[in-house]
Design a protein around this motif. Structure first.
Motif, short mmCIF file in Angstrom:
data_model
loop_
_atom_site.label_atom_id
_atom_site.label_comp_id
_atom_site.label_asym_id
_atom_site.label_seq_id
_atom_site.Cartn_x
_atom_site.Cartn_y
_atom_site.Cartn_z
N PHE A 254 -163.16 6.63 22.34
CA PHE A 254 -162.62 7.29 23.52
C PHE A 254 -161.15 7.60 23.27
O PHE A 254 -160.34 6.69 23.08
N ASP A 255 -160.83 8.88 23.24
CA ASP A 255 -159.45 9.30 22.97
C ASP A 255 -158.58 9.12 24.20
O ASP A 255 -159.05 9.15 25.34
N GLY A 256 -157.28 8.95 23.96
CA GLY A 256 -156.32 8.79 25.04
C GLY A 256 -155.08 9.62 24.79
O GLY A 256 -154.95 10.31 23.77
N GLU A 257 -154.13 9.56 25.74
CA GLU A 257 -152.91 10.37 25.64
C GLU A 257 -151.95 9.85 24.57
O GLU A 257 -151.22 10.62 23.95
N LEU A 258 -151.92 8.55 24.35
CA LEU A 258 -150.96 7.94 23.44
C LEU A 258 -151.60 7.81 22.06
O LEU A 258 -152.50 6.99 21.86
N GLY A 259 -151.12 8.58 21.12
CA GLY A 259 -151.78 8.65 19.82
C GLY A 259 -151.29 7.67 18.78
O GLY A 259 -151.96 7.50 17.76
N ASP A 260 -150.15 7.00 19.01
CA ASP A 260 -149.62 6.15 17.94
C ASP A 260 -150.05 4.69 18.06
O ASP A 260 -149.68 3.86 17.23
N VAL A 261 -150.80 4.33 19.09
CA VAL A 261 -151.39 3.00 19.19
C VAL A 261 -152.85 3.16 19.60
O VAL A 261 -153.26 4.21 20.10
N GLY A 262 -153.63 2.11 19.41
CA GLY A 262 -155.04 2.16 19.79
C GLY A 262 -155.59 0.77 20.06
O GLY A 262 -154.96 -0.24 19.73
N LEU A 263 -156.76 0.73 20.66
CA LEU A 263 -157.42 -0.52 21.01
C LEU A 263 -158.79 -0.56 20.36
O LEU A 263 -159.52 0.44 20.37
N ILE A 264 -159.13 -1.69 19.76
CA ILE A 264 -160.46 -1.90 19.18
C ILE A 264 -161.09 -3.06 19.93
O ILE A 264 -160.49 -4.13 20.07
N VAL A 265 -162.32 -2.86 20.44
CA VAL A 265 -162.94 -3.89 21.28
C VAL A 265 -164.45 -3.94 21.04
O VAL A 265 -165.10 -2.91 20.92
N PRO A 266 -165.02 -5.15 20.90
CA PRO A 266 -166.48 -5.26 20.90
C PRO A 266 -167.03 -4.76 22.23
O PRO A 266 -166.40 -4.94 23.29
N GLY A 267 -168.20 -4.14 22.19
CA GLY A 267 -168.75 -3.54 23.41
C GLY A 267 -168.84 -4.50 24.57
O GLY A 267 -168.57 -4.12 25.72
N GLY A 268 -169.18 -5.76 24.31
CA GLY A 268 -169.36 -6.71 25.39
C GLY A 268 -168.10 -7.02 26.17
O GLY A 268 -168.17 -7.49 27.31
N LEU A 269 -166.93 -6.75 25.58
CA LEU A 269 -165.65 -7.03 26.26
C LEU A 269 -165.02 -5.76 26.82
O LEU A 269 -163.90 -5.80 27.33
N TYR A 270 -165.73 -4.65 26.73
CA TYR A 270 -165.17 -3.35 27.15
C TYR A 270 -164.79 -3.34 28.63
O TYR A 270 -163.70 -2.88 28.99
N ASN A 271 -165.67 -3.84 29.49
CA ASN A 271 -165.38 -3.80 30.93
C ASN A 271 -164.12 -4.58 31.27
O ASN A 271 -163.30 -4.15 32.09
N GLY A 272 -163.95 -5.75 30.64
CA GLY A 272 -162.75 -6.55 30.88
C GLY A 272 -161.49 -5.85 30.41
O GLY A 272 -160.44 -5.92 31.06
#
Length: 706
Positions: A254-272
């Motif tokens: 899922f792309d976002g406005e801020l391109g110089d940082v990012g988040l990696i998350v296992p699917g099970g923790l996505y809602n949190g």
């Protein structure tokens, strides 16, 4: 607790184009039927216990499709079912609670992973990790890596879960490897909707059996085949899995406005994670994040190409990996550094090393990451202000309470037949001194909590007696081991009883025969008193014990406290050697109430006479020392202000939750407590003579009282 899903299973018949509304586990069942599964098995355990219940209530539909379903005797038996997919193009699924259930199934899983599969093999795991867990804090990830079984961790919404079930079979077949699908408690119980597909009758089924048996020595786990299996894992199955994951788009970006940082998350923790971003003002109500997110719906194996593509143009990424060791974080570091990518990876430096990542934990980690990296284009001051305000609000709430909120440990249900047994053990210890008690898994584990404090060790389901093997011979007195009837059939009979008889152990075993695996929702076991008509009661614990040579066996009603104390004392003091077994017989009170309440309601509706037993305490007789409460611990046994102006100690009282089991009176008699308890019979729809006698008694009592 277990309940009937007879109404809900109607939604399993929904056809393509229709919309399913319901709970996560029911959606998983629908996904299995849409995937053309040939056989399903499993062993109950939270949070996936009711998957077994749903399948049990859906037997008619399963038979129509030709799907074989079996409630297995253990997780090992369930895992062994997947052998059907080794040689034949049949899809199979099994389920249990992890990680403890995965440990029980480890032998079969290792052999399955080595041989590989032809048909899709799926293991649906209730990943019971975190603050609400009932087991030791471990993760399935380590087992997946060890045996090279692919591990799915879908986002907790019904569409993603259903898609993960269907794609897991495809991944398994594409890579000839079994697949694990882990579902956290939140995912199992999440509600939502998804667009259905038609149920698929499997090509191989009860209606279309396998015509020709197969044999291939290359699938047998003996040398030299096993060496070839290892090479196949690395050279064929792993690359095939990576290719399928990439081409099928199992992971999401899922792309976002801020391109110089990012988040990696296992699917099970996505809602949190999304909730944390929303609280910091970095995501809207629809989950659209300002920070790019890479969602690992497959947490093992990782796809290096996808990771590099996501991280290469970023100065830093934050990995949200719950628990330890930090397998994913270390793997991401290895992928990036080997490729010469300098992107900084944050994880356990801003998150706790261990423990569940609750909402406030995720929020704090996000805030710290952003403060460290200060991404371009982000106004950091409002974000830090929101985080600070939430911290202060939490602190204010804590100070307003004025004291830590007391813990509320679990306990026996009202009227539980296991409570009187622990009362008897406690009374026995008052006479014979402290006894080493080997506890076990089940409702009876609550006996280790106040007011009983009985049970020194817990080593595994059905392993109470086995855990006495080392300490028993070293003790001056005999030890007592606890085992439920569910644990007896699961593991206790072979690992405990047979081992004890074979080795001539001189110890005492108490089997709590309540009729069900009650701790997981009162599912039926081989000796349940309410077996379906298709499975008449055939297995008996006492016969099984005598069959392997146990001579000293006593069967006592669970609520007969005085008799139980005498039998325990006899078992501890008799000169007869060998294993001594006491069977405490008393049906699970919850299951009993479920059975009798509808019948009583029908009787009342027909105007028939109904008698209910209740117990109470005479305020004038109660001494206020509360020894009855300390000996029983029943939630319906409480205190109330003393009605006498001359006494200040509150008196004991029985509240309206009482189910009339009689334990309070039994304890008072067995332990020679004050005779303040009385038994009353509440009569509904009484006859004319009973009403007349009630008026006479009332008038007489009123006259005498005056």
């Amino acid at each position: 607790m277990e309940r009937s899903f007879a109404a809900e299973v109607r939604s399993l018949r929904l056809a393509g184009g229709q919309t399913f509304h319901g709970e996560g586990i029911l959606a998983v069942t629908k996904a299995l039927l849409q995937s053309g599964v040939s056989y399903i098995g499993g062993y109950q355990g939270a949070p996936v216990s009711h998957l077994i219940d749903v399948l049990g209530d859906a037997r008619e539909l399963l038979q129509e499709l030709g799907v074989y379903f079996e409630a297995n005797a253990s997780e090992a038996g369930a895992a062994a079912m997947l052998a059907a997919s080794i040689h034949y193009p049949v899809r199979g699924a099994v389920t249990w609670k992890s990680t403890v259930g995965t440990n029980v199934a480890s032998d079969a899983l290792s052999n399955l992973a080595s041989a590989g599969v032809t048909g899709g093999a799926l293991i649906i795991l209730g990943e019971d990790y975190g603050e609400g867990s009932s087991i030791i804090q471990e993760r399935t990830h380590a087992f997946a890596m060890k045996s090279q079984i692919w591990l799915m961790d879908p986002r907790p919404n019904l569409g993603s879960i259903v898609d993960a079930v269907e794609r897991s079979f495809e991944l398994s077949e594409a890579s000839s490897t079994p697949v694990m699908l882990q579902l956290r408690i939140r995912a199992c119980h999440v509600h939502g909707h998804f667009e259905c597909k038609d149920n698929r009758a499997p090509a191989v089924s009860l209606r279309q059996p396998i015509e020709q048996a197969a044999f291939d020595y290359g699938r047998i786990n003996l040398p030299p085949s096993i060496y070839q299996h290892e090479r196949q894992k690395v050279e064929q199955r792993w690359p095939a899995a990576l290719r399928f994951i990439r081409e099928a788009g199992l992971n999401e970006r899922f792309d976002g406005e801020l391109g110089d940082v990012g988040l990696i998350v296992p699917g099970g923790l996505y809602n949190g994670l999304i909730r944390g971003l929303q609280q910091l003002g970095l995501a809207d109500a629809f989950g659209q994040s300002k920070l790019p997110i890479y969602v690992l719906n497959v947490v093992y194996p990782l796809v290096p190409d996808e990771l590099l593509d996501f991280c290469r143009d970023k100065q830093a990424v934050l990995l949200v990996e719950e628990g330890q060791p930090n397998y994913i974080e270390d793997a991401i570091h290895a992928v990036l550094r080997k490729a010469g990518v300098a992107t900084r990876v944050h994880g356990k430096n801003v998150f706790p090393m261990a423990g569940e990542y609750t909402g406030d934990v995720v929020l704090e980690g996000l805030a710290r990451f952003l403060e460290l990296e200060t991404p371009a284009g982000l106004a950091l001051t409002p974000v830090t202000a929101r985080a600070r305000a939430l911290r202060e609000h939490k602190a204010q709430a804590g100070s307003a309470i004025g004291a830590p909120v007391p813990t509320r440990p679990p306990g026996f249900c009202i009227g539980c037949p296991e409570r009187p047994v622990f009362s008897a053990i406690k009374q026995m210890q008052q006479k014979l001194g402290q006894v080493h008690v080997n506890a076990d898994i089940g409702c009876h584990t609550f006996g280790s909590l106040p007011p009983f404090n009985v049970g020194s060790t817990v080593l595994g389901y059905g392993l109470g007696l086995a855990s006495s093997s080392g300490v028993g011979p070293l003790m001056a007195n005999r030890t007592v081991s606890i085992m439920g009837d569910g644990g007896f059939w699961h593991n206790g009979f072979t690992s405990g009883v047979v081992n004890a008889v074979y080795n001539g152990q001189d110890s005492v075993l108490v089997i709590l025969q309540n009729g069900y695996t009650s701790a997981t929702g009162t599912q039926a076991i081989p000796s349940s008193p309410s077996q379906p008509a298709a499975k008449p009661l055939t297995l008996d614990i006492e016969k099984a014990l005598r069959g392997v040579g146990v001579q000293w066996i006593r069967k006592v009603g669970s609520y007969q406290v005085e008799e139980m104390v005498k039998v325990l004392e006899e078992a501890m003091s008799t000169e007869e050697g060998g294993l001594k077994v006491i069977i405490a017989d008393g049906e699970c009170q919850l299951e009993r109430q479920r059975r009798i309440k509808p019948k009583l309601a029908e009787q009342l509706q027909r105007g028939e006479r109904v008698v209910r037993t209740r117990f109470g305490i005479d305020d004038d007789v109660c001494t206020g020392d509360h020894s009855c409460i300390r000996l029983s611990g029943c939630p319906s046994l409480t205190i109330k202000p003393n009605p006498s102006p001359l006494r200040t100690d509150p008196v004991a009282a029985v509240n309206t939750g009482c189910v009339g089991c009689g334990l309070c009176g039994e304890n008072a008699h067995a332990a020679v407590l004050c005779p303040s308890f009385y038994k009353a019979e509440v009569v509904q729809n009484p006859g004319a003579f009973e009403r007349f006698m009630a008026r006479v008694r009332g008038a007489l009592i009123e006259r005498l009282a005056a």
